[in-house]
Motif scaffolding. Structure first.
Motif, short mmCIF file in Angstrom:
data_model
loop_
_atom_site.label_atom_id
_atom_site.label_comp_id
_atom_site.label_asym_id
_atom_site.label_seq_id
_atom_site.Cartn_x
_atom_site.Cartn_y
_atom_site.Cartn_z
N ILE A 148 14.79 84.27 28.42
CA ILE A 148 16.16 84.11 28.90
C ILE A 148 17.00 85.33 28.55
O ILE A 148 17.69 85.89 29.40
N LEU A 149 16.95 85.76 27.28
CA LEU A 149 17.69 86.96 26.89
C LEU A 149 17.16 88.20 27.60
O LEU A 149 17.92 89.09 27.97
N GLY A 150 15.84 88.25 27.80
CA GLY A 150 15.25 89.38 28.52
C GLY A 150 15.73 89.45 29.95
O GLY A 150 16.06 90.53 30.46
N ALA A 151 15.79 88.30 30.61
CA ALA A 151 16.27 88.26 31.99
C ALA A 151 17.74 88.65 32.07
O ALA A 151 18.16 89.38 32.97
N GLU A 152 18.52 88.19 31.11
CA GLU A 152 19.94 88.54 31.07
C GLU A 152 20.11 90.04 30.81
O GLU A 152 20.97 90.69 31.41
N PHE A 153 19.28 90.59 29.92
CA PHE A 153 19.32 92.03 29.64
C PHE A 153 19.02 92.83 30.90
O PHE A 153 19.74 93.78 31.23
N VAL A 154 17.98 92.44 31.61
CA VAL A 154 17.60 93.16 32.84
C VAL A 154 18.69 93.02 33.89
O VAL A 154 19.00 93.97 34.61
N ALA A 155 19.30 91.84 33.99
CA ALA A 155 20.36 91.63 34.98
C ALA A 155 21.59 92.50 34.68
O ALA A 155 22.22 93.02 35.59
N ILE A 156 21.90 92.67 33.40
CA ILE A 156 23.07 93.48 33.03
C ILE A 156 22.77 94.97 33.15
O ILE A 156 23.53 95.73 33.73
N VAL A 157 21.62 95.40 32.60
CA VAL A 157 21.31 96.82 32.53
C VAL A 157 20.78 97.34 33.85
O VAL A 157 21.11 98.45 34.28
N GLY A 158 19.93 96.56 34.50
CA GLY A 158 19.33 97.01 35.75
C GLY A 158 18.31 98.10 35.51
O GLY A 158 17.47 98.00 34.61
N ASP A 159 18.41 99.17 36.27
CA ASP A 159 17.48 100.29 36.15
C ASP A 159 17.92 101.20 35.00
O ASP A 159 19.09 101.57 34.90
N LEU A 160 17.00 101.54 34.12
CA LEU A 160 17.34 102.35 32.96
C LEU A 160 17.59 103.82 33.30
O LEU A 160 18.00 104.58 32.43
N THR A 161 17.37 104.23 34.53
CA THR A 161 17.60 105.63 34.88
C THR A 161 19.08 105.99 34.85
O THR A 161 19.43 107.16 34.81
N SER A 162 19.95 104.98 34.85
CA SER A 162 21.38 105.27 34.79
C SER A 162 21.82 105.63 33.36
O SER A 162 22.95 106.06 33.17
N TYR A 163 20.94 105.45 32.39
CA TYR A 163 21.23 105.81 31.01
C TYR A 163 20.40 107.02 30.62
O TYR A 163 19.20 107.04 30.82
N LYS A 164 21.05 108.01 30.03
CA LYS A 164 20.36 109.24 29.65
C LYS A 164 19.41 109.03 28.48
O LYS A 164 18.32 109.58 28.45
N ASP A 165 19.84 108.24 27.50
CA ASP A 165 19.01 107.98 26.33
C ASP A 165 19.42 106.64 25.71
O ASP A 165 20.30 105.95 26.22
N ALA A 166 18.78 106.29 24.60
CA ALA A 166 19.06 105.01 23.94
C ALA A 166 20.48 104.96 23.40
O ALA A 166 21.09 103.89 23.33
#
Length: 121
Positions: free
Chosen positions: A4-22
């Motif tokens: 559930i938290l993983g799905a929510e994380f993916v829904a919020i963040v989406g594709d990680l290419t929009s973030y340069k780094d951690a």
């Protein structure tokens, strides 16, 4: 992080290419401190005012869940408590560390392992 938290994380963040780094991902979640320097004063940090509150909540719950079970996350939490941090501060430090680990896992397309990955020379 559970399903559930993983799905929510993916829904919020989406594709990680929009973030340069951690660090950028942690900043978006409000887990990276922001400088409040003025003139000669430096090293004055505070919690950011603008961040994604739901993402911070997801990462906080993930850290809280991981802290309750034996393993490297609990060891890190207990280390931070031994350093004198309060419960919430130690939990936020664990959440920030989990962002770094999660970022590396998604970047390298690896599953979590407690041992460090071996490098072949």
């Amino acid at each position: 992080m559970g399903p559930i938290l993983g799905a929510e994380f993916v829904a919020i963040v989406g594709d990680l290419t929009s973030y340069k780094d951690a660090g950028r991902l942690a900043s978006h979640a409000g887990l990276a401190p922001v400088a409040r320097d003025s003139g000669r004063r430096t090293g004055n940090y505070h919690r950011p005012k603008r961040y994604h509150r739901r993402l911070r909540h997801v990462l906080y719950l993930s850290a809280q869940s991981a802290m309750m079970r034996p393993g490297p996350s609990r060891d890190y939490y207990l280390k931070k408590r031994a350093e004198g941090l309060h419960h919430t501060q130690a939990l936020l430090a664990l959440a920030r560390r989990r962002v770094d680990v999660l970022w590396a896992m998604l970047r390298d397309k690896r599953l979590f392992a407690t041992a460090a990955p071996t490098t072949s020379s």
